[in-house]
Design an enzyme around this catalytic site. Sequence first.
Site, PDB file in Angstrom:
ATOM      1  N   THR A  42       0.736  -1.277   0.126  1.00  0.00           N
ATOM      2  CA  THR A  42       0.020   0.084   0.115  1.00  0.00           C
ATOM      3  C   THR A  42       0.807   1.296   0.063  1.00  0.00           C
ATOM      4  O   THR A  42       0.524   2.307  -0.213  1.00  0.00           O
ATOM      5  CB  THR A  42      -0.914   0.059   1.319  1.00  0.00           C
ATOM      6  OG1 THR A  42      -0.175  -0.201   2.213  1.00  0.00           O
ATOM      7  CG2 THR A  42      -2.045  -1.067   0.958  1.00  0.00           C
ATOM      8  N   HIS A  47       5.998   0.094   7.429  1.00  0.00           N
ATOM      9  CA  HIS A  47       6.061   0.727   8.589  1.00  0.00           C
ATOM     10  C   HIS A  47       6.050  -0.149  10.008  1.00  0.00           C
ATOM     11  O   HIS A  47       6.111  -1.320   9.799  1.00  0.00           O
ATOM     12  CB  HIS A  47       4.743   1.974   8.783  1.00  0.00           C
ATOM     13  CG  HIS A  47       3.407   1.342   8.465  1.00  0.00           C
ATOM     14  ND1 HIS A  47       3.029   0.715   9.376  1.00  0.00           N
ATOM     15  CD2 HIS A  47       2.652   1.385   7.216  1.00  0.00           C
ATOM     16  CE1 HIS A  47       1.604   0.030   8.858  1.00  0.00           C
ATOM     17  NE2 HIS A  47       1.515   0.240   7.753  1.00  0.00           N
ATOM     18  N   HIS A  50       4.221  -3.452  10.186  1.00  0.00           N
ATOM     19  CA  HIS A  50       4.530  -4.681   9.405  1.00  0.00           C
ATOM     20  C   HIS A  50       5.705  -5.192  10.301  1.00  0.00           C
ATOM     21  O   HIS A  50       6.098  -6.550   9.730  1.00  0.00           O
ATOM     22  CB  HIS A  50       5.221  -3.967   8.064  1.00  0.00           C
ATOM     23  CG  HIS A  50       4.260  -3.717   7.222  1.00  0.00           C
ATOM     24  ND1 HIS A  50       4.415  -2.385   6.606  1.00  0.00           N
ATOM     25  CD2 HIS A  50       3.053  -4.032   6.552  1.00  0.00           C
ATOM     26  CE1 HIS A  50       3.316  -2.238   5.885  1.00  0.00           C
ATOM     27  NE2 HIS A  50       2.496  -3.135   5.905  1.00  0.00           N
ATOM     28  N   LYS A  84     -10.611  -2.719   8.013  1.00  0.00           N
ATOM     29  CA  LYS A  84     -10.831  -0.973   7.431  1.00  0.00           C
ATOM     30  C   LYS A  84     -12.187  -0.951   7.598  1.00  0.00           C
ATOM     31  O   LYS A  84     -13.157  -1.758   7.218  1.00  0.00           O
ATOM     32  CB  LYS A  84     -10.449  -1.360   5.865  1.00  0.00           C
ATOM     33  CG  LYS A  84      -8.883  -1.391   5.614  1.00  0.00           C
ATOM     34  CD  LYS A  84      -8.103  -0.192   5.884  1.00  0.00           C
ATOM     35  CE  LYS A  84      -6.731  -0.211   5.671  1.00  0.00           C
ATOM     36  NZ  LYS A  84      -6.268  -1.299   6.683  1.00  0.00           N
ATOM     37  N   ARG A  88     -11.613   1.020   0.062  1.00  0.00           N
ATOM     38  CA  ARG A  88     -10.284   1.531  -0.308  1.00  0.00           C
ATOM     39  C   ARG A  88     -10.235   1.978  -1.698  1.00  0.00           C
ATOM     40  O   ARG A  88     -10.747   1.518  -2.392  1.00  0.00           O
ATOM     41  CB  ARG A  88      -9.036   0.759  -0.005  1.00  0.00           C
ATOM     42  CG  ARG A  88      -9.000   0.092   1.657  1.00  0.00           C
ATOM     43  CD  ARG A  88      -7.911   0.179   1.942  1.00  0.00           C
ATOM     44  NE  ARG A  88      -7.501  -1.450   2.093  1.00  0.00           N
ATOM     45  CZ  ARG A  88      -6.115  -1.725   2.340  1.00  0.00           C
ATOM     46  NH1 ARG A  88      -5.053  -0.870   2.086  1.00  0.00           N
ATOM     47  NH2 ARG A  88      -5.972  -2.932   2.483  1.00  0.00           N
ATOM     48  N   GLN A 178      -6.269 -14.034  -1.440  1.00  0.00           N
ATOM     49  CA  GLN A 178      -5.397 -14.721  -0.435  1.00  0.00           C
ATOM     50  C   GLN A 178      -5.574 -15.876  -0.002  1.00  0.00           C
ATOM     51  O   GLN A 178      -4.432 -16.627   0.285  1.00  0.00           O
ATOM     52  CB  GLN A 178      -5.715 -13.568   0.631  1.00  0.00           C
ATOM     53  CG  GLN A 178      -4.612 -14.038   2.142  1.00  0.00           C
ATOM     54  CD  GLN A 178      -4.588 -12.868   2.969  1.00  0.00           C
ATOM     55  OE1 GLN A 178      -5.129 -11.873   3.104  1.00  0.00           O
ATOM     56  NE2 GLN A 178      -4.144 -13.290   4.246  1.00  0.00           N
ATOM     57  N   ASP A 199      -6.020  -9.470  12.544  1.00  0.00           N
ATOM     58  CA  ASP A 199      -6.969  -8.997  11.541  1.00  0.00           C
ATOM     59  C   ASP A 199      -6.973  -9.783  10.241  1.00  0.00           C
ATOM     60  O   ASP A 199      -7.946  -9.689   9.540  1.00  0.00           O
ATOM     61  CB  ASP A 199      -6.874  -7.612  11.152  1.00  0.00           C
ATOM     62  CG  ASP A 199      -5.431  -7.309  10.631  1.00  0.00           C
ATOM     63  OD1 ASP A 199      -4.651  -7.775  10.707  1.00  0.00           O
ATOM     64  OD2 ASP A 199      -5.468  -6.011   9.804  1.00  0.00           O
ATOM     65  N   LYS A 234      -2.648   3.025  18.687  1.00  0.00           N
ATOM     66  CA  LYS A 234      -1.798   2.144  17.970  1.00  0.00           C
ATOM     67  C   LYS A 234      -0.325   2.468  18.098  1.00  0.00           C
ATOM     68  O   LYS A 234       0.211   3.559  18.304  1.00  0.00           O
ATOM     69  CB  LYS A 234      -2.089   2.332  16.423  1.00  0.00           C
ATOM     70  CG  LYS A 234      -2.753   1.066  15.788  1.00  0.00           C
ATOM     71  CD  LYS A 234      -2.761   1.342  14.265  1.00  0.00           C
ATOM     72  CE  LYS A 234      -3.673   0.574  13.556  1.00  0.00           C
ATOM     73  NZ  LYS A 234      -3.968   0.904  11.987  1.00  0.00           N
ATOM     74  N   LYS A 237       2.515   5.310  16.064  1.00  0.00           N
ATOM     75  CA  LYS A 237       2.004   6.411  15.175  1.00  0.00           C
ATOM     76  C   LYS A 237       2.506   7.483  15.950  1.00  0.00           C
ATOM     77  O   LYS A 237       2.659   7.771  17.178  1.00  0.00           O
ATOM     78  CB  LYS A 237       0.314   6.376  15.536  1.00  0.00           C
ATOM     79  CG  LYS A 237      -0.482   5.450  14.604  1.00  0.00           C
ATOM     80  CD  LYS A 237      -1.059   6.172  13.499  1.00  0.00           C
ATOM     81  CE  LYS A 237      -1.806   5.671  12.501  1.00  0.00           C
ATOM     82  NZ  LYS A 237      -1.170   5.327  11.071  1.00  0.00           N
ATOM     83  N   THR A 238       2.910   8.671  15.154  1.00  0.00           N
ATOM     84  CA  THR A 238       3.498   9.687  15.666  1.00  0.00           C
ATOM     85  C   THR A 238       2.664  10.812  15.210  1.00  0.00           C
ATOM     86  O   THR A 238       1.799  10.690  14.217  1.00  0.00           O
ATOM     87  CB  THR A 238       4.850  10.007  14.874  1.00  0.00           C
ATOM     88  OG1 THR A 238       4.626  10.234  13.537  1.00  0.00           O
ATOM     89  CG2 THR A 238       5.637   8.947  15.344  1.00  0.00           C
TER      90      THR A 238
END
Length: 441
Positions: A42, A47, A50, A84, A88, A178, A199, A234, A237-238
């Site tokens: 994506t 990040h 992963h 989600k 998307r 998948q 998930d 999460k 996350k910044t």
Amino acid sequence: MMKDIYADLLWRGLIHQSTDATFLPEWLNSGSRTLYAGFDPTAESLHVGHLLPLLMLRRFQRAGHRPIALIGGATGMIGDPSGKSQERNLLSAEALQANVAGLQQQMQPFLDFDAGPLSALLANNADWMQGFSYLGFLRDVGKNFPINAMLAKDSVKARLERNDSGMSYTEFSYMLLQAYDFVHLYDRFGCQLQIGGSDQWGNITAGIDLGRRMRSVQLYGMTCPLLTKTDGTKMGKTEKGALWLSADRTSPYAFYQYWINVADEDAGRCLRVLTELEQAEIDALDRLRDEQPQARHSQKRLAEALTRLVHGDDGLAAAVRATEVFFGAEIDRLTDQQLVEIFADVPSSQLPCGRLETPGLSLIQALTTAGLAKSNSEARRAIQQGGAYVNNRRRDDLDTMLTAADLASETVIVLRTGKKRYALLRFQDETKDERFSKKGG
RNA sequence: GGGGGGUUUCCCGAGCGGUCAAAGGGGACGGACUGUAAAUCCGUUGGCAACGCCUUCGCAGGUUCGAAUCCUGCACCCCCCA
């Protein structure tokens, strides 16, 4: 003798669900197995989210199994509805291509691709999906999916129950792709285990079902928990968004700092889940954190381990050096190169180097041009209050003039107001007009 | 349609002819403390060529030696009676 990977994952808290908690440990310990985890392209960088599955693959490999990192060149075209809340947007083919390449690149250091029969594999499901005709897929794969089972999956149910967002047929089909990946990897590599984030459970079991129907084979699945903080938000996350693994998106320094600043309550879990430290060391760190939290041994160890893993020894060294400079003493006798690296995240402005010639550049002006003060008055105030620093050294004289003697390296002066607000001034010849060369922000 | 109240500096909110760049609080920013945390404490908080000057109190005019403060008109907001 193989390492008991299952027991290791268990005490680390890395097993959220598994298809068979009694059989899997024995199966994993009695032979070398092939397993896979999928990553959808994506973005062109991975990040922190992963990291968990990627590290899982690494753990398995180190325990004597063969990992396959599957990049979803095909599934990425569809978009996974799991987790989600909204449909998307589809990525363009070119963007996808670039992302696939980026991810492949980034995965290299995590896995060993030169380990004989245990060598890690990189796969891209576009390779086998693209040849599939729609009709062929429907006949061979789709036929094996009972709609009622699909509708019962949490990932689907959650979306259908919302009244503000539906789900397209495309995303609904994601699960089939998948699931087929799993079967294909079984056919081709004898892959019998799929791992992923919690998930992914629905998608994984879909693959297991398909394996049974198409090949009469028993496949297995396992998920790891999502990485969240004690406050429920999460991890990774910044304020600026995700914490990326790519040095271009998140500098090694910023990456290192994120982990240094992890809350005490989260540190223990992070150590378990994100590092490969042994239990004894982690227990010791837990104790230390209890006895002297202010020393923050856990956070340092965590930041160190992760930064080394993601950015290598050089990246870690740069991050540590930057940390020393950001929080430490005077900056002196450094090279431009070093400064630029350390202050990669800091805005800089350029001035002609003539400005340093007698009488020099007033500190007041330096602060305003660097963007550290909105007005001369503000700059004055900062200086008078002892909040202005040149190369990390406090300068509280209003009449201070900066000259070549104040350069921290060949062409750079490092300015700071307060504890953390930094800006660089670069003095270079070719600059015509200082007002147009400001950048960063 | 009639009557009343409001519009203040980043926000809230005092001020009701000079001593008002405008109280107080919040925020923000500096400093001390500290674990690169939280809390706390202190200071600063329109601009500038800076013991002075300029711009600012909804907008535009006016009265006055002097206006955020008084008058007139305009705009927007709120409340009460229709």
